[in-house]
Scaffold this active site. Structure first.
Site, PDB file in Angstrom:
ATOM      1  N   PRO A  10       0.783  -1.235   0.000  1.00  0.00           N
ATOM      2  CA  PRO A  10       0.000   0.000   0.000  1.00  0.00           C
ATOM      3  C   PRO A  10       0.814   1.286   0.000  1.00  0.00           C
ATOM      4  O   PRO A  10       1.845   1.378   0.667  1.00  0.00           O
ATOM      5  CB  PRO A  10      -0.827  -0.107   1.289  1.00  0.00           C
ATOM      6  CG  PRO A  10      -0.182  -1.159   2.102  1.00  0.00           C
ATOM      7  CD  PRO A  10       0.479  -2.102   1.135  1.00  0.00           C
ATOM      8  N   ASN A  11       0.309   2.229  -0.768  1.00  0.00           N
ATOM      9  CA  ASN A  11       0.825   3.605  -0.848  1.00  0.00           C
ATOM     10  C   ASN A  11       2.132   3.740  -1.630  1.00  0.00           C
ATOM     11  O   ASN A  11       2.563   4.865  -1.888  1.00  0.00           O
ATOM     12  CB  ASN A  11       0.969   4.233   0.553  1.00  0.00           C
ATOM     13  CG  ASN A  11      -0.352   4.258   1.289  1.00  0.00           C
ATOM     14  OD1 ASN A  11      -1.329   4.791   0.769  1.00  0.00           O
ATOM     15  ND2 ASN A  11      -0.414   3.657   2.462  1.00  0.00           N
ATOM     16  N   ARG A  18       4.387  11.055  -2.181  1.00  0.00           N
ATOM     17  CA  ARG A  18       4.317  10.633  -0.793  1.00  0.00           C
ATOM     18  C   ARG A  18       5.605  10.951  -0.030  1.00  0.00           C
ATOM     19  O   ARG A  18       6.656  10.374  -0.335  1.00  0.00           O
ATOM     20  CB  ARG A  18       4.114   9.114  -0.826  1.00  0.00           C
ATOM     21  CG  ARG A  18       4.104   8.472   0.498  1.00  0.00           C
ATOM     22  CD  ARG A  18       4.147   6.971   0.359  1.00  0.00           C
ATOM     23  NE  ARG A  18       3.958   6.415   1.659  1.00  0.00           N
ATOM     24  CZ  ARG A  18       4.282   5.189   2.016  1.00  0.00           C
ATOM     25  NH1 ARG A  18       4.775   4.361   1.126  1.00  0.00           N
ATOM     26  NH2 ARG A  18       4.088   4.774   3.236  1.00  0.00           N
ATOM     27  N   TYR A  23      10.895   9.162   1.089  1.00  0.00           N
ATOM     28  CA  TYR A  23      10.835   8.125   0.051  1.00  0.00           C
ATOM     29  C   TYR A  23      11.422   8.562  -1.287  1.00  0.00           C
ATOM     30  O   TYR A  23      11.494   7.756  -2.208  1.00  0.00           O
ATOM     31  CB  TYR A  23       9.380   7.665  -0.138  1.00  0.00           C
ATOM     32  CG  TYR A  23       8.811   6.987   1.084  1.00  0.00           C
ATOM     33  CD1 TYR A  23       9.280   5.737   1.487  1.00  0.00           C
ATOM     34  CD2 TYR A  23       7.823   7.586   1.860  1.00  0.00           C
ATOM     35  CE1 TYR A  23       8.777   5.106   2.617  1.00  0.00           C
ATOM     36  CE2 TYR A  23       7.313   6.967   2.996  1.00  0.00           C
ATOM     37  CZ  TYR A  23       7.796   5.726   3.359  1.00  0.00           C
ATOM     38  OH  TYR A  23       7.305   5.108   4.480  1.00  0.00           O
ATOM     39  N   ASN A  74       7.995  -5.659  -1.041  1.00  0.00           N
ATOM     40  CA  ASN A  74       7.968  -4.538  -0.117  1.00  0.00           C
ATOM     41  C   ASN A  74       6.530  -4.476   0.397  1.00  0.00           C
ATOM     42  O   ASN A  74       5.647  -3.939  -0.277  1.00  0.00           O
ATOM     43  CB  ASN A  74       8.351  -3.228  -0.789  1.00  0.00           C
ATOM     44  CG  ASN A  74       8.388  -2.075   0.218  1.00  0.00           C
ATOM     45  OD1 ASN A  74       7.874  -2.209   1.323  1.00  0.00           O
ATOM     46  ND2 ASN A  74       8.988  -0.964  -0.162  1.00  0.00           N
ATOM     47  N   ALA A  77       3.175  -0.841   4.722  1.00  0.00           N
ATOM     48  CA  ALA A  77       2.650  -0.821   6.098  1.00  0.00           C
ATOM     49  C   ALA A  77       2.261  -2.216   6.597  1.00  0.00           C
ATOM     50  O   ALA A  77       2.312  -2.485   7.807  1.00  0.00           O
ATOM     51  CB  ALA A  77       1.454   0.120   6.181  1.00  0.00           C
ATOM     52  N   GLU A  98      12.839  -9.469   1.253  1.00  0.00           N
ATOM     53  CA  GLU A  98      12.016  -8.334   1.704  1.00  0.00           C
ATOM     54  C   GLU A  98      12.820  -7.062   1.496  1.00  0.00           C
ATOM     55  O   GLU A  98      14.012  -7.034   1.809  1.00  0.00           O
ATOM     56  CB  GLU A  98      11.719  -8.541   3.198  1.00  0.00           C
ATOM     57  CG  GLU A  98      11.036  -7.392   3.894  1.00  0.00           C
ATOM     58  CD  GLU A  98      10.956  -7.628   5.414  1.00  0.00           C
ATOM     59  OE1 GLU A  98      11.527  -8.617   5.921  1.00  0.00           O
ATOM     60  OE2 GLU A  98      10.333  -6.788   6.081  1.00  0.00           O
ATOM     61  N   HIS A 100      12.780  -2.642   1.813  1.00  0.00           N
ATOM     62  CA  HIS A 100      12.168  -1.374   2.249  1.00  0.00           C
ATOM     63  C   HIS A 100      13.032  -0.235   1.735  1.00  0.00           C
ATOM     64  O   HIS A 100      14.266  -0.295   1.865  1.00  0.00           O
ATOM     65  CB  HIS A 100      12.080  -1.304   3.777  1.00  0.00           C
ATOM     66  CG  HIS A 100      11.247  -2.406   4.339  1.00  0.00           C
ATOM     67  ND1 HIS A 100       9.875  -2.382   4.318  1.00  0.00           N
ATOM     68  CD2 HIS A 100      11.602  -3.591   4.878  1.00  0.00           C
ATOM     69  CE1 HIS A 100       9.417  -3.507   4.836  1.00  0.00           C
ATOM     70  NE2 HIS A 100      10.434  -4.260   5.178  1.00  0.00           N
ATOM     71  N   ARG A 107      13.305   4.270  12.347  1.00  0.00           N
ATOM     72  CA  ARG A 107      12.116   5.128  12.307  1.00  0.00           C
ATOM     73  C   ARG A 107      11.281   4.922  13.571  1.00  0.00           C
ATOM     74  O   ARG A 107      11.824   4.573  14.613  1.00  0.00           O
ATOM     75  CB  ARG A 107      11.349   4.855  10.998  1.00  0.00           C
ATOM     76  CG  ARG A 107      12.185   5.239   9.756  1.00  0.00           C
ATOM     77  CD  ARG A 107      11.425   5.038   8.469  1.00  0.00           C
ATOM     78  NE  ARG A 107      10.206   5.850   8.447  1.00  0.00           N
ATOM     79  CZ  ARG A 107       9.236   5.689   7.541  1.00  0.00           C
ATOM     80  NH1 ARG A 107       9.355   4.769   6.588  1.00  0.00           N
ATOM     81  NH2 ARG A 107       8.163   6.455   7.582  1.00  0.00           N
TER      82      ARG A 107
HETATM   83  C1  DQA Z   1       8.285   0.969   3.710  1.00  0.00           C
HETATM   84  C2  DQA Z   1       8.387   1.221   5.216  1.00  0.00           C
HETATM   85  C3  DQA Z   1       7.041   0.996   5.899  1.00  0.00           C
HETATM   86  O1  DQA Z   1       7.151   1.225   7.301  1.00  0.00           O
HETATM   87  C4  DQA Z   1       6.005   1.938   5.349  1.00  0.00           C
HETATM   88  O2  DQA Z   1       4.741   1.687   5.920  1.00  0.00           O
HETATM   89  C5  DQA Z   1       5.931   1.910   3.862  1.00  0.00           C
HETATM   90  C6  DQA Z   1       7.172   1.802   3.087  1.00  0.00           C
HETATM   91  C7  DQA Z   1       9.588   1.339   2.977  1.00  0.00           C
HETATM   92  O3  DQA Z   1       9.721   0.958   1.808  1.00  0.00           O
HETATM   93  O4  DQA Z   1      10.466   1.993   3.541  1.00  0.00           O
HETATM   94  O5  DQA Z   1       4.862   2.070   3.275  1.00  0.00           O
HETATM   95  O6  DQA Z   1       8.046  -0.412   3.487  1.00  0.00           O
END
Ligand code: DQA
Length: 142
Positions: A10-11, A18, A23, A74, A77, A98, A100, A107
């Site tokens: 998501p997002n 964003r 990011y 990835n 959240a 995985e 990120h 964080r």
């Molecule tokens: C994320 C880190 C997560 O905590 C966050 O909710 C994201 C992006 C990252 O790529 O750094 O949506 O996975």
């Protein structure tokens, strides 16, 4: 040629818009182009998938069984909340990396724990787009 499923949660489709200080300024299309060119250079066949919905991601992981040789994910959240995504990864038991964009270990406290890390064989954090390349390299070398 190995087939890798790349899942973005998501997002991540709002990259660029964003929280660019966290990011980056590049958008999701740029990330997808980066992943495609990294995969091509490594001789990997990739399918790119993004969803904002937990169950849709679970369905996609289930459907990967017998079709893909590995998963790069990835979970965004859902990293920090989803037992369902963890269970789906364990069920299909494909090699999984995985990734990120940010370093979740530095964080907010609620981002420090990853359910997906309980299964993923490799976790890459805080390297921006390059983390996806590193994840693909890991899956290619397995
Ligand atoms: C994320 C880190 C997560 O905590 C966050 O909710 C994201 C992006 C990252 O790529 O750094 O949506 O996975």
């Amino acid at each position: 040629m190995k087939k890798i499923l790349v899942i973005n949660g998501p997002n991540l489709n709002l990259l660029g818009l964003r929280e660019p200080a966290l990011y980056g300024a590049q958008n999701f299309e740029a990330l997808q182009a980066f992943i495609r060119s990294s995969a091509e250079a490594l001789g990997l066949d990739v399918e790119l998938f993004q969803s904002n919905h937990e169950g849709v991601i679970v369905d996609k992981i289930q459907a990967a069984y017998g079709v893909f040789d590995g998963i790069l994910i990835n979970p965004a959240a859902y990293t920090h909340t989803s037992v369902a995504i963890l269970d789906a990864l364990k069920a299909v038991a494909l090699p999984t990396a995985e990734v990120h964009l940010t370093d979740i270990s530095t964080r907010e406290d609620f981002r420090k724990f990853s359910f997906v890390s309980l299964y993923a064989q490799k976790t890459i954090c805080g390297k921006g787009f390059d983390g996806y390349k590193e994840g693909l390299e890991y899956l290619e070398e397995l």
